[in-house]
Design an enzyme around this catalytic site. Structure first.
Site, PDB file in Angstrom:
ATOM      1  N   LEU A 171       0.820  -1.196   0.000  1.00 11.50           N
ATOM      2  CA  LEU A 171       0.000   0.000   0.000  1.00 11.50           C
ATOM      3  C   LEU A 171       0.862   1.258   0.000  1.00 11.50           C
ATOM      4  O   LEU A 171       2.088   1.187   0.044  1.00 11.50           O
ATOM      5  CB  LEU A 171      -0.914  -0.024   1.232  1.00 11.50           C
ATOM      6  N   TYR A 225      -0.535   4.208   7.776  1.00 10.42           N
ATOM      7  CA  TYR A 225      -0.543   3.878   6.348  1.00 10.42           C
ATOM      8  C   TYR A 225       0.479   2.775   6.088  1.00 10.42           C
ATOM      9  O   TYR A 225       1.490   2.667   6.759  1.00 10.42           O
ATOM     10  CB  TYR A 225      -0.354   5.100   5.455  1.00 10.42           C
ATOM     11  N   CYS A 226       0.151   1.935   5.134  1.00  7.24           N
ATOM     12  CA  CYS A 226       0.941   0.746   4.795  1.00  7.24           C
ATOM     13  C   CYS A 226       1.284  -0.091   6.031  1.00  7.24           C
ATOM     14  O   CYS A 226       2.450  -0.337   6.331  1.00  7.24           O
ATOM     15  CB  CYS A 226       2.213   1.129   4.047  1.00  7.24           C
ATOM     16  N   PRO A 227       0.264  -0.535   6.782  1.00 12.99           N
ATOM     17  CA  PRO A 227       0.538  -1.310   7.992  1.00 12.99           C
ATOM     18  C   PRO A 227       1.125  -2.679   7.661  1.00 12.99           C
ATOM     19  O   PRO A 227       0.806  -3.281   6.632  1.00 12.99           O
ATOM     20  CB  PRO A 227      -0.846  -1.446   8.640  1.00 12.99           C
ATOM     21  N   LYS A 261       4.100   4.816  15.125  1.00  9.98           N
ATOM     22  CA  LYS A 261       4.935   4.303  14.032  1.00  9.98           C
ATOM     23  C   LYS A 261       5.771   5.414  13.399  1.00  9.98           C
ATOM     24  O   LYS A 261       5.275   6.496  13.114  1.00  9.98           O
ATOM     25  CB  LYS A 261       4.033   3.665  12.970  1.00  9.98           C
TER      26      LYS A 261
END
Length: 290
Positions: free
Chosen positions: A95, A151-153, A164
């Site tokens: 992602l 975002y983009c986990p 994060k």
């Protein structure tokens, strides 16, 4: 059966260094990914020393191929345009993430063959250990687990106090392994996360899909500057990472752009252009391909 040889790639290795600050390629968007693939190919074929690849990009949203599955993808892209952000689709799944002057990207590239196999988890742990060792003097615990509202986990999101600041991914080609991280060093992390929140909100518009997209919450992300209460530049962090490797008896050698690497780069760059033409179609900013 021959015994599998175990190697610790954080100790007593010879690393070849490549950096976007000194690369000879004019394109500053697709070039990082084309060079990354070329370096993975080279290390995989030669089965020799590992490589470090540092790069930064200004005002860029890097979309994963899964992002193109959003039911209202074009509308989501319109939201990025309102933030005056460029966007491309990278040559891997996953992602979207953000790149700008405050985000450092790093790839550790290793050979992979039957005499020194590297599992997926081992690849992630090399990068985790490198970052942990680089910042351990600041007295904060760095943890690796999924921050689901980032975002983009992913399983190897790096966080301090539940926030994060980095994400790790891998790319494997031709017996070479690239372990890639983005580090949010400084800048406005809240704005980065708000932008991708809007992208997914407008790209989904409440629809259910078979793909899982994050509901991005800016409150769960932060920069290293914020989390360690210390002023860092991207250059500072780069030097700190290199010092960590030097302190563990690793040799650091400046990489050369020989004719074979340039030829591989040109092939990889052509593939990146083709991928973005196919994925973005009328939404493609062709100036980013030059």
């Amino acid at each position: 059966m021959s015994e599998v040889k175990q190697i610790d790639y954080l100790k007593e290795q010879s690393y070849t260094l490549y950096d976007s600050d000194t690369m000879p390629f004019s394109n500053r968007f697709l070039s990082h990914f084309a060079l990354g693939d070329s370096l993975i190919k080279r290390v995989g074929e030669a089965q020799k020393e590992p490589v470090l690849h540092f790069w930064t990009a200004d005002e860029l949203v890097i979309l994963g191929m899964m992002d193109t599955k959003l039911p209202h993808f074009s509308t989501g892209l319109d939201s990025l345009a309102r933030y005056n952000k460029n966007y491309i689709v990278r040559n891997a799944g996953g992602l979207g993430v953000v790149a700008d002057a405050g985000v450092l990207n790093l790839s550790m590239i290793f050979p992979d063959n039957p005499t020194h196999k590297i599992s997926i988890d081992e690849g992630y742990h090399y990068m985790f250990r490198l970052i942990h060792n680089t910042f351990k003097a600041y007295g904060k615990s760095i943890e690796a687990y999924e921050i689901t509202e980032s975002y983009c986990p992913g399983d190897f999101d790096l966080s301090i106090d539940g926030k994060k600041f980095a994400g790790i991914a891998q790319r494997r080609l031709r017996n070479g392994i690239g372990v890639m991280i983005y580090l949010s060093v400084n800048g406005n992390q809240e704005k980065r996360a708000e932008m991708l929140h809007d992208f997914y909100h407008e790209g989904l518009q409440g629809e259910e899909t078979k793909w899982k997209f994050p509901h991005v919450n800016p409150a769960v992300m932060a920069t290293l500057e914020e989390l360690l209460d210390t002023s860092f530049s991207v250059s500072d962090v780069k030097k700190m990472i290199l010092k960590t490797l030097s302190d563990n008896n690793n040799t650091l050698i400046k990489g050369q752009y020989d004719s074979d690497l340039v030829a591989d780069y040109q092939v990889a760059f052509g593939k990146m252009v083709q991928r973005n033409e196919q994925m973005l179609q009328e939404n493609l900013n062709k100036e980013l391909l030059l």
